[in-house]
Design an enzyme around this catalytic site. Structure first.
Site, PDB file in Angstrom:
ATOM      1  N   ASN A   9       1.608  -6.744  -4.352  1.00  0.00           N
ATOM      2  CA  ASN A   9       2.740  -6.715  -3.421  1.00  0.00           C
ATOM      3  C   ASN A   9       3.043  -8.160  -3.052  1.00  0.00           C
ATOM      4  OD1 ASN A   9       4.537  -6.440  -1.342  1.00  0.00           O
ATOM      5  ND2 ASN A   9       3.098  -5.449   0.090  1.00  0.00           N
ATOM      6  N   TRP A  10       4.111  -8.680  -3.631  1.00  0.00           N
ATOM      7  CA  TRP A  10       4.427 -10.101  -3.436  1.00  0.00           C
ATOM      8  C   TRP A  10       5.049 -10.361  -2.068  1.00  0.00           C
ATOM      9  CZ3 TRP A  10       6.931 -11.977  -8.704  1.00  0.00           C
ATOM     10  CH2 TRP A  10       5.996 -11.783  -9.733  1.00  0.00           C
ATOM     11  N   LYS A  11       5.396  -9.293  -1.342  1.00  0.00           N
ATOM     12  CA  LYS A  11       6.040  -9.424  -0.026  1.00  0.00           C
ATOM     13  C   LYS A  11       7.261 -10.350  -0.149  1.00  0.00           C
ATOM     14  CE  LYS A  11       1.705  -8.194   2.108  1.00  0.00           C
ATOM     15  NZ  LYS A  11       0.804  -8.246   3.265  1.00  0.00           N
ATOM     16  N   HIS A  94       4.856   0.578   4.046  1.00  0.00           N
ATOM     17  CA  HIS A  94       3.904  -0.516   4.295  1.00  0.00           C
ATOM     18  C   HIS A  94       3.861  -0.801   5.800  1.00  0.00           C
ATOM     19  CE1 HIS A  94       2.082  -4.482   4.346  1.00  0.00           C
ATOM     20  NE2 HIS A  94       1.617  -4.206   3.143  1.00  0.00           N
ATOM     21  N   GLU A  96       3.906  -3.414   7.429  1.00  0.00           N
ATOM     22  CA  GLU A  96       4.881  -4.417   7.891  1.00  0.00           C
ATOM     23  C   GLU A  96       6.263  -3.791   8.074  1.00  0.00           C
ATOM     24  OE1 GLU A  96       3.994  -7.251   4.808  1.00  0.00           O
ATOM     25  OE2 GLU A  96       2.002  -7.532   5.696  1.00  0.00           O
ATOM     26  N   GLU A 166      -4.532   0.860   3.800  1.00  0.00           N
ATOM     27  CA  GLU A 166      -4.556  -0.552   4.187  1.00  0.00           C
ATOM     28  C   GLU A 166      -4.769  -0.665   5.688  1.00  0.00           C
ATOM     29  OE1 GLU A 166      -2.261  -3.097   1.167  1.00  0.00           O
ATOM     30  OE2 GLU A 166      -0.802  -2.401   2.625  1.00  0.00           O
ATOM     31  N   GLY A 172      -3.992  -9.732   5.367  1.00  0.00           N
ATOM     32  CA  GLY A 172      -3.683 -11.149   5.545  1.00  0.00           C
ATOM     33  C   GLY A 172      -4.622 -11.882   6.482  1.00  0.00           C
ATOM     34  N   SER A 213      -6.808  -7.997   2.320  1.00  0.00           N
ATOM     35  CA  SER A 213      -7.655  -9.149   1.984  1.00  0.00           C
ATOM     36  C   SER A 213      -8.494  -8.932   0.724  1.00  0.00           C
ATOM     37  CB  SER A 213      -8.545  -9.525   3.186  1.00  0.00           C
ATOM     38  OG  SER A 213      -7.747  -9.948   4.281  1.00  0.00           O
ATOM     39  N   GLY A 234      -2.055  -8.275  -1.682  1.00  0.00           N
ATOM     40  CA  GLY A 234      -0.987  -9.130  -1.149  1.00  0.00           C
ATOM     41  C   GLY A 234      -1.182 -10.566  -1.601  1.00  0.00           C
ATOM     42  N   GLY A 235      -1.739 -11.386  -0.725  1.00  0.00           N
ATOM     43  CA  GLY A 235      -1.855 -12.830  -0.960  1.00  0.00           C
ATOM     44  C   GLY A 235      -2.400 -13.207  -2.331  1.00  0.00           C
TER      45      GLY A 235
HETATM   46  P1  13P Z   1      -3.344  -9.161   1.710  1.00  0.00           P
HETATM   47  O1  13P Z   1      -3.988  -8.864   0.375  1.00  0.00           O
HETATM   48  O2  13P Z   1      -2.612 -10.470   1.755  1.00  0.00           O
HETATM   49  O3  13P Z   1      -4.311  -8.970   2.839  1.00  0.00           O
HETATM   50  O4  13P Z   1      -2.183  -8.065   1.913  1.00  0.00           O
HETATM   51  C1  13P Z   1      -2.486  -6.723   1.711  1.00  0.00           C
HETATM   52  C2  13P Z   1      -1.215  -5.972   1.699  1.00  0.00           C
HETATM   53  O5  13P Z   1      -0.560  -5.802   2.696  1.00  0.00           O
HETATM   54  C3  13P Z   1      -0.765  -5.438   0.400  1.00  0.00           C
HETATM   55  O6  13P Z   1       0.276  -4.540   0.570  1.00  0.00           O
END
Ligand code: 13P
Length: 257
Positions: A9-11, A94, A96, A166, A172, A213, A234-235
């Protein structure tokens, strides 16, 4: 045996030029790892480019959000019909989106129904916040999210979707859940709820990811767990070597299992 699935997930990261460079670096590393389903979820602006670059590689493309409407006067929205031209997957609900854009279990439910109606595979995200976790409410809360988010689906529809657990406090933050805790919550709050809703055989066929994470240094701990079928990253999905290392270790873990 459930096929493991690792999704990036590149956000809200990566311009088209940056997305192109990332996919070009990923392709040679990811392509041989075909025992793992691999999915890239760039922002909408890069989705067409990424979809074109991965075509024929066995790597899937996904959107990060979607409207439940097919078309209409909905400024700024993107429809399942439009995503369907480019991608096979869509992340829905998600944390967010829930936190910053007012999404609820009810809107998640409408989006899940719409995604399935258009032949997209939804990756439905659930997870508790820190206060809920510390109050011991995790299982009740997450199971409620699953129940409401997936309400009204037939067992056949449910079989095709993916759930991502999640925990919000792990996203994050660098503070991932432990493999044991994630396995326990996924088993009790997600898979058991799916079994109550759709029957045990269907629940046993549904892939459930862990997210929060995830890195090359901890992925092995998650995918070694019997209830965990991959990760939503994510990251670490923004760096080719990290994402490839995560997929590689997943392939190795499942080969040993
Ligand atoms: P991180 O891997 O950056 O913690 O993000 C997880 C996430 O929200 C994937 O959708």
């Amino acid at each position: 045996m459930r096929t493991p699935i690792i999704a990036g997930n590149w956000k809200m990261y990566k311009t088209v030029a940056e997305a192109t460079a990332l996919v070009e670096a990923l392709l040679p590393q990811l392509q041989p790892l075909n025992s793992v389903q691999r999915v890239l979820c760039p922002p909408f602006t890069a989705l067409a480019t990424v979809a074109r670059l991965v075509q024929g590689s066995g790597i899937g493309a996904g959107a990060q959000n979607m409207s439940w409407e097919k078309e209409g006067a909905f400024t700024g929205e993107i429809s399942p019909l439009m995503i369907k031209e480019l991608a096979q997957y869509v992340i829905i609900g998600h944390s967010e989106r829930r936190q910053f854009f007012g999404e609820t279990d009810e809107t998640v439910n409408r989006k899940v129904h719409a995604a399935l109606a258009y032949g997209l595979t939804p990756i439905v995200a659930v997870g508790e916040n820190l206060a809920q976790n510390e109050a011991g409410e995790t299982v009740a809360f997450v199971s409620g999210q699953v129940r409401r988010g997936l309400a009204g689906l037939t067992p056949q529809q449910a079989q095709g979707l993916i759930v991502a657990y999640e925990p919000i406090w792990a996203i994050g933050t660098g503070r991932a859940a432990t493999g044991d805790d994630a396995n326990r919550i996924i088993g009790r709050a997600v898979r058991d709820t799916l079994a109550e809703m759709f029957g045990r055989a269907v629940a046993d066929a549904i892939r459930i990811q862990y997210g929060g994470s995830v890195k090359p240094g901890n992925i092995a701990e998650f995918v070694a767990q019997p209830e965990i079928d991959g990760a939503l990253v994510g990251g670490a999905s923004l760096k080719a070597d990290d994402f490839a290392a995560i997929v590689r270790q997943t392939a190795e873990a499942k080969r040993k299992a």
